[in-house]
Design a protein around this motif. Structure first.
Motif, mmCIF file in Angstrom:
data_model
loop_
_atom_site.group_PDB
_atom_site.id
_atom_site.type_symbol
_atom_site.label_atom_id
_atom_site.label_comp_id
_atom_site.label_asym_id
_atom_site.label_seq_id
_atom_site.Cartn_x
_atom_site.Cartn_y
_atom_site.Cartn_z
ATOM 1 N N ARG A 178 132.400 89.292 -3.511
ATOM 2 C CA ARG A 178 133.508 90.167 -3.899
ATOM 3 C C ARG A 178 133.218 90.733 -5.288
ATOM 4 N NH1 ARG A 178 139.532 87.843 -3.953
ATOM 5 N NH2 ARG A 178 139.190 88.072 -1.716
ATOM 6 N N THR A 179 133.423 92.038 -5.446
ATOM 7 C CA THR A 179 133.301 92.674 -6.759
ATOM 8 C C THR A 179 134.691 93.046 -7.241
ATOM 9 O OG1 THR A 179 131.092 93.517 -6.253
ATOM 10 C CG2 THR A 179 132.285 94.572 -8.048
ATOM 11 N N GLN A 180 134.974 92.708 -8.496
ATOM 12 C CA GLN A 180 136.299 92.958 -9.047
ATOM 13 C C GLN A 180 136.186 93.345 -10.516
ATOM 14 O OE1 GLN A 180 138.124 89.090 -8.356
ATOM 15 N NE2 GLN A 180 137.505 88.351 -10.374
ATOM 16 N N PRO A 181 137.211 94.034 -11.035
ATOM 17 C CA PRO A 181 137.185 94.398 -12.455
ATOM 18 C C PRO A 181 137.205 93.149 -13.347
ATOM 19 C CG PRO A 181 138.865 95.642 -11.265
ATOM 20 C CD PRO A 181 138.399 94.559 -10.345
ATOM 21 N N PHE A 182 136.651 93.272 -14.537
ATOM 22 C CA PHE A 182 136.725 92.184 -15.507
ATOM 23 C C PHE A 182 138.179 91.803 -15.759
ATOM 24 C CE2 PHE A 182 132.596 92.771 -18.200
ATOM 25 C CZ PHE A 182 131.845 92.372 -17.111
ATOM 26 N N GLY A 183 138.411 90.513 -15.869
ATOM 27 C CA GLY A 183 139.699 90.018 -16.340
ATOM 28 C C GLY A 183 139.705 89.973 -17.862
ATOM 29 N N PRO A 184 140.778 89.424 -18.428
ATOM 30 C CA PRO A 184 140.906 89.412 -19.899
ATOM 31 C C PRO A 184 139.769 88.679 -20.610
ATOM 32 C CG PRO A 184 143.012 88.930 -18.861
ATOM 33 C CD PRO A 184 141.995 88.927 -17.765
ATOM 34 N N VAL A 185 139.298 87.555 -20.069
ATOM 35 C CA VAL A 185 138.259 86.779 -20.758
ATOM 36 C C VAL A 185 136.955 87.573 -20.839
ATOM 37 C CG1 VAL A 185 136.855 84.685 -20.692
ATOM 38 C CG2 VAL A 185 139.287 84.569 -20.139
ATOM 39 N N LEU A 186 136.486 88.101 -19.716
ATOM 40 C CA LEU A 186 135.242 88.859 -19.723
ATOM 41 C C LEU A 186 135.382 90.163 -20.504
ATOM 42 C CD1 LEU A 186 133.846 88.356 -16.119
ATOM 43 C CD2 LEU A 186 132.982 87.396 -18.247
ATOM 44 N N THR A 187 136.561 90.772 -20.460
ATOM 45 C CA THR A 187 136.773 92.003 -21.230
ATOM 46 C C THR A 187 136.590 91.729 -22.721
ATOM 47 O OG1 THR A 187 138.277 92.920 -19.565
ATOM 48 C CG2 THR A 187 138.443 93.799 -21.802
ATOM 49 N N ARG A 188 137.130 90.614 -23.200
ATOM 50 C CA ARG A 188 136.973 90.274 -24.616
ATOM 51 C C ARG A 188 135.517 89.973 -24.972
ATOM 52 N NH1 ARG A 188 141.817 87.325 -23.587
ATOM 53 N NH2 ARG A 188 140.653 85.364 -23.420
ATOM 54 N N ARG A 189 134.732 89.533 -23.997
ATOM 55 C CA ARG A 189 133.340 89.154 -24.262
ATOM 56 C C ARG A 189 132.341 90.233 -23.879
ATOM 57 N NH1 ARG A 189 133.639 82.787 -22.329
ATOM 58 N NH2 ARG A 189 135.406 82.342 -23.692
ATOM 59 N N ALA A 190 132.823 91.396 -23.488
ATOM 60 C CA ALA A 190 131.929 92.416 -22.943
ATOM 61 C C ALA A 190 130.824 92.793 -23.925
ATOM 62 C CB ALA A 190 132.732 93.648 -22.532
ATOM 63 N N ALA A 191 131.160 92.994 -25.179
ATOM 64 C CA ALA A 191 130.132 93.386 -26.164
ATOM 65 C C ALA A 191 129.075 92.299 -26.297
ATOM 66 C CB ALA A 191 130.787 93.675 -27.511
ATOM 67 N N GLU A 205 132.631 95.384 -14.327
ATOM 68 C CA GLU A 205 132.939 94.738 -13.054
ATOM 69 C C GLU A 205 132.081 93.492 -12.897
ATOM 70 O OE1 GLU A 205 134.510 98.032 -9.876
ATOM 71 O OE2 GLU A 205 132.339 97.696 -10.005
ATOM 72 N N GLU A 206 132.642 92.531 -12.211
ATOM 73 C CA GLU A 206 131.971 91.255 -11.978
ATOM 74 C C GLU A 206 131.861 91.022 -10.480
ATOM 75 O OE1 GLU A 206 132.903 86.557 -13.072
ATOM 76 O OE2 GLU A 206 134.550 87.990 -12.840
ATOM 77 N N THR A 207 130.707 90.542 -10.039
ATOM 78 C CA THR A 207 130.528 90.174 -8.641
ATOM 79 C C THR A 207 130.597 88.664 -8.500
ATOM 80 O OG1 THR A 207 129.175 92.119 -8.171
ATOM 81 C CG2 THR A 207 129.005 90.281 -6.637
#
Length: 217
Positions: A178-191, A205-207
């Motif tokens: 399943r591929t889904q948009p980043f949640g809050p944790v991954l969004t904060r760590r994206a950089a 997006e995360e798979t």
């Protein structure tokens, strides 16, 4: 299924749903023994109990186990709850199914958090702090013909999970994606994830995958 999820306990999310879907496709026989490693709110354990399996649910967090107990009572489903570190509380037992949604989010810290909700997702710089331990320990708990299902992010190297399970003598494969948009944790760590080369610039997006390992009969 409506579940209590107090602050500090991992809520059922997309990875939870994907693991439950994979388990349902296994069509476990009524009365099959099932172990849920890292049960959190008990979402996967209760779905398994609803399928007629005999569920043992393990977690290190007292709050998580209390939450799972309340949710089990609310839905009138039987769970056998054990507190401890991964497989330690059930050493020597055998199960037809083992399921796990372990922490798998890459984090700058090298060790696991001792307290707080981050303990439910932080898993070291490569995301494999708990995954590698599950891959080493869980196969020993499978009865002949038993099945292990692990859900994780592709950010934490599913190929390493597959290789570890094969070394343990299991037949392996990926049974759900399943591929889904980043949640809050991954969004904060994206950089930081971009700097590490774990995602492409601008990727948000995360798979998720469910890796299956089966013990030969």
């Amino acid at each position: 299924m409506l579940l209590l999820r107090p602050p500090g306990v991992y809520p059922a999310q997309g990875d939870t749903d994907l693991l439950i879907e994979a388990l349902r496709r296994e069509r476990p026989a009524p009365g099959a023994r099932l172990l849920d490693l890292g049960t959190g709110s008990g979402a996967v354990a209760l779905a398994a109990a609803g399928l007629g399996t005999r569920v043992t649910a393990v977690d290190l967090s007292r709050l998580a186990l209390a939450t799972a107990w309340v949710n089990a009572r609310a839905h009138r489903l039987p769970l056998r709850l054990r507190r401890g570190d991964l497989t330690a509380p059930v050493a020597g037992s055998r199960f037809e199914f083992v399921v796990s949604n372990p922490p798998y989010v890459p984090a700058a810290r090298t060790g696991a958090p001792r307290h707080g909700i981050a303990r439910a997702w932080d898993a070291g710089p490569d995301g494999r702090l708990l995954l590698d331990r599950v891959c080493r320990q869980a196969p020993h708990l499978l009865a002949p013909g038993g099945v292990l299902l692990i859900v994780q992010s592709c950010l934490a190297d599913p190929a390493a999970t597959t290789a570890a399970l094969r070394r343990a003598g299991l037949r392996t494969g990926t049974v759900a994606v399943r591929t889904q948009p980043f949640g809050p944790v991954l969004t904060r760590r994206a950089a930081w994830l971009e700097q590490r080369g774990l995602i492409e610039p601008g990727e948000r997006e995360e798979t998720l995958v469910v890796v299956r390992g089966a013990r030969p009969r």
